[in-house]
Design a protein around this motif. Sequence first.
Motif, mmCIF file in Angstrom:
data_model
loop_
_atom_site.group_PDB
_atom_site.id
_atom_site.type_symbol
_atom_site.label_atom_id
_atom_site.label_comp_id
_atom_site.label_asym_id
_atom_site.label_seq_id
_atom_site.Cartn_x
_atom_site.Cartn_y
_atom_site.Cartn_z
ATOM 1 N N UNK A 92 0.824 -1.210 0.000
ATOM 2 C CA UNK A 92 0.000 0.000 0.000
ATOM 3 C C UNK A 92 0.869 1.275 0.000
ATOM 4 N N UNK A 93 1.999 1.218 0.694
ATOM 5 C CA UNK A 93 2.913 2.376 0.761
ATOM 6 C C UNK A 93 3.493 2.660 -0.620
ATOM 7 N N UNK A 94 3.821 1.546 -1.379
ATOM 8 C CA UNK A 94 4.371 1.715 -2.728
ATOM 9 C C UNK A 94 3.306 2.272 -3.653
ATOM 10 N N UNK A 95 2.082 1.758 -3.476
ATOM 11 C CA UNK A 95 1.000 2.262 -4.323
ATOM 12 C C UNK A 95 0.743 3.724 -4.075
ATOM 13 N N UNK A 96 0.886 4.179 -2.780
ATOM 14 C CA UNK A 96 0.698 5.593 -2.440
ATOM 15 C C UNK A 96 1.793 6.461 -3.095
ATOM 16 N N UNK A 97 2.990 5.906 -3.104
ATOM 17 C CA UNK A 97 4.098 6.657 -3.710
ATOM 18 C C UNK A 97 3.858 6.824 -5.203
ATOM 19 N N UNK A 98 3.428 5.665 -5.878
ATOM 20 C CA UNK A 98 3.237 5.730 -7.331
ATOM 21 C C UNK A 98 2.070 6.640 -7.674
ATOM 22 N N UNK A 99 1.020 6.582 -6.885
ATOM 23 C CA UNK A 99 -0.141 7.428 -7.130
ATOM 24 C C UNK A 99 0.225 8.900 -6.969
ATOM 25 N N UNK A 100 0.997 9.180 -5.904
ATOM 26 C CA UNK A 100 1.377 10.570 -5.642
ATOM 27 C C UNK A 100 2.333 11.101 -6.723
ATOM 28 N N UNK A 101 3.251 10.227 -7.157
ATOM 29 C CA UNK A 101 4.232 10.668 -8.159
ATOM 30 C C UNK A 101 3.554 10.889 -9.493
ATOM 31 N N UNK A 102 2.573 10.021 -9.811
ATOM 32 C CA UNK A 102 1.885 10.123 -11.111
ATOM 33 C C UNK A 102 1.129 11.439 -11.213
ATOM 34 N N UNK A 103 0.753 11.987 -10.117
ATOM 35 C CA UNK A 103 0.027 13.254 -10.120
ATOM 36 C C UNK A 103 0.930 14.423 -10.549
ATOM 37 N N UNK A 120 4.118 13.783 -12.247
ATOM 38 C CA UNK A 120 4.917 13.450 -13.423
ATOM 39 C C UNK A 120 4.294 12.254 -14.147
ATOM 40 N N UNK A 121 4.520 12.158 -15.488
ATOM 41 C CA UNK A 121 3.941 11.105 -16.306
ATOM 42 C C UNK A 121 4.989 10.050 -16.688
ATOM 43 N N UNK A 122 6.169 10.128 -16.141
ATOM 44 C CA UNK A 122 7.246 9.200 -16.540
ATOM 45 C C UNK A 122 7.464 8.111 -15.520
ATOM 46 N N UNK A 123 6.453 7.685 -14.870
ATOM 47 C CA UNK A 123 6.639 6.672 -13.817
ATOM 48 C C UNK A 123 7.140 5.350 -14.375
#
Length: 1000
Positions: free
Chosen positions: A895-906, A908-911
């Motif tokens: 869940x922590x990784x998903x929060x990081x990816x969700x927050x970063x995607x907001x 930047x689009x280069x995840x």
Amino acid sequence: MTKNEKYLLWFSIVLVLYTIVGFRLVPSIIQDQAIKNLDKALTHKSTIEKVTFNPYTLEAKIFGYKLGDKDKPVLSFGEFSLNFGLWPSIDKLSINVQEIKLVDTTVDLIEDENGNYNLASLLKPTKEEKKKEEPKSDSTIDFLVSKLQLINANINFTKKKKDEDYKLALKNINYSLYDFGTHENILSSNTFNLNINDKSKVEIVGAFRLKPFTMYGKVNIKDLQLAELLDYKKEMFNFTLDRKAALNLNLDYDIETKEKFDLFINTQKLLLSDININHNKQDIFKLASLDVANLYVDLAKQSVFVNTTNINKPQILAINNKSGINFSKLVKTPAVKSDDKKEEVKTKESEAKKPWIIDVTDFKINNSRLTYDDRVANLKVSNKNFGIKVGKIKVNDSDINVNKFYINNPNLSINDKKAKLDILANSSISVDKIAMKNSKVNINSVLLQSKKVSINDKTNKTKIDIKNGNINVSGLQNSKGNTNINKIKIHKHQIKVSDLKSNNLINTQKLNLTINKLAQNAKGIKIQSILLKEPFLNVYNTKEKTNIDVKNINVNVQNIIRNEKLLKVTKVDVNKPNITVTLPKKESTKETKKVKEVAKRKKHIKRASSIDIGPVNINNGVLTFQDKNLPLPFKTTITKLNGKISEYNTNQASKTKLAVDGVVDKYGTTNITGIVDPNDIKLLTDIQMRFKNISMNNFSPYTSKFIGQELDSGKLSLDLKYNIKRSDLDATNSIIITKIKLGKNVESKDAVSLPLGLAIALMEDSKGVIDLNIPVSGNIDDPKFSVGPIIWKAFTNLITKAITAPFKLLGALFGFDESEIKSVNFDHGQSDITPHQKETLDKVTKILNKRPQLALKLESSYESSKDLKAMKKARFDAMVEKNLPNPLIKDYKAKYLALLESSYSKIKKDIEDVKKSHLKNNKLNVNSYSLSLENKLISNEKVTKAQLEKMAKNRIKNIKTYLIKENKINSKQIVLTNSVKTKNTKNKTSNIDLKLTNIK
């Protein structure tokens, strides 16, 4: 013709014949025989105009006698008469001459260049015949000349000289003698008068008796021209005498020979006037008059009495050159033969040893002038208008007594060109009762009164001026070189000394000095006491403008002994000294080049004589010190100064003790004690100086000058201990300052910029006490060693260290390490007070409590990189905590990784690209991938500068709150600044640096 008629006839015939022979024949015979006998005996011819003879009166007269040339006879007279008293001669059986008279006699007396007189050659030479000795007869025939007259005689004296003949005319000589003879108790009277040249007159009136010989009378000399007499031997003199010089004399004389020869002389007038001696065209001696009212001489008693002598306007010019003094050249003296000398010695030895008694009263020298010009030594002494008065002088053999002696000396001038010394004096000397006998001299008193004395020593560049002073010496005795003086008083002298070499002006007024019982002999000098009473003394340095005033001092020095080997004083008392030292205000100060001085170590010089001075006592003194060379004038006064200095003896191994105490200004005290080696203070000096309760505001002038700030209040105590042994100094300087308070600022170009208030706050304890101890040590023989600069340097170093490293100083005082108290350290991004900060602040609290005048100055600061990163991290952590509040839930990491990816995607689009970068063998490294996303999200957090500054200010606010509310520190001791400081250090924490100041 009767018998009687015959007798009458014969008598008549005889009488006629007698008359004819007497009147006619006798004169002719006398004239003829006189001329024959005179021509026979004399070298010159004689002529007689006429001779008369009265046979009845037996009176013979010769008229018109001339000897020599008739036109210019050597000797001549108009009339000579002799009246023989026949009947008185028969009656008394003696020779009786009624009258002898010589009228209009003229004598031309000539002395040639060889000293021969013309009258001496008048007699023709005769053969010497042996005289037969005739039996002596005891019988004598008395004689009497009733009258003898010399009328209008003239003697013309001429001395032949090469240049000009000397002539002297004795004119109108008249002499009358009455009753001259050998009869018992007959008294002869006589009168004599003559004129010398045209002005001088001599008159003698008197009487005498032959058996026994007695003579008395009066002599009157009027206007005797002395120059006319000196001209006779003019060639003997190297001077000329003014033609006006004259002698006037009136005297009575009396000669007695009854028992022995006795002479009495009594003058009514003795006046010598208009004396002027000229030598080498210079007047070297002048005398207006020498006037003696009365001079009495008694030869038998060998006594002389002189009353009222006035010597008026004597002027003497004495000149000394290579050939000697001018007065020694006035008379050409012939060489004295050895025989003459022997005869002179014998004569002196044969003189009677009976002493003469001389009494002189009322002797005066008025308006005299003396000039001495020594052209060899380049010395000139002149004395104008001085006078001498003597009341009475009595001389009896070796006994000399003077009642009063006074010298008035208004204008004495001494000019010594060789020594470059000028002296001008206007003074007088009065001596009372001088008694001298053999080698003993006693003087009752001597008074020297100085109106003005000026001494100019050009060699030493010193001038001394003395005004209105008296020196009184009483009871002076001298015997065989031993001198005793009962008392010497120096009273009311005003003395000014200008010493241009040392740039000092010394001025004394009201100088009262008394010296009691002075004794001087071959062994030395002894003085019972010396008293100095309340003088005024001023010493002023013209270069440094330093001024020293001494007044109201009383000094009593007891029992002084001075000889070649010793100076000893039993005791010295110094009472009520009042001394003021003033340093002036200087207009400007110029930098002077520092010159390197190499001081050579002085060898110990052994004293030629030792010094032994008993205790010196100082009683109730006053010492005032003023320094005007400051923005504010400084003045301090030590009163009630009392002390004692024990024996000072250089003759033996001794120690001199000293103890002095006094009151400084109004409430302070001072005490100085110690011991020193009087022979050499370097061998032993142990001194302790204590000053207590000294008001600090007195030092405001110095703090104003050097630190630009006054002192409002405070107290100073000093305890200074200086110990020197064999030139090694070991000193401690204990300085205690209590409750010092700074005052207003003062402009001073010499002031240094020092935060003195901070230094005071750092060193002052909770009781307001600053306790300093400054040790000093070194060798005083070292030319670079100086106590004052060392103490000042140590003091300034202490102040400088306190200011530049205050926490180091405080840490040393309170037992802390400097690093523990010099800053409050926060974690990055934090501003809350944690136990870690409390530990530091509690230590600071202890210091602030002990230093109540010390204030903590806090300035906001933050680390520009580390605090920013920490605040971003805090924001990221807050976002995670908000979305995943419980890290203990199941599948937290996914869940922590998903929060990081969700927050970063907001953002930047280069995840996908980020994820690919963490694949390895087509397998995702979850840890590195998560960390990369964290960093990217943290760096993307927004933290403003204002937020950083707010955090920094919260830090110092929290520190203040803790210190005031928790630790009860005075709020005045915490000072917050508005500035924010940005840092960029490598420290592991973000530190608030503590700064110290004093409470305003």
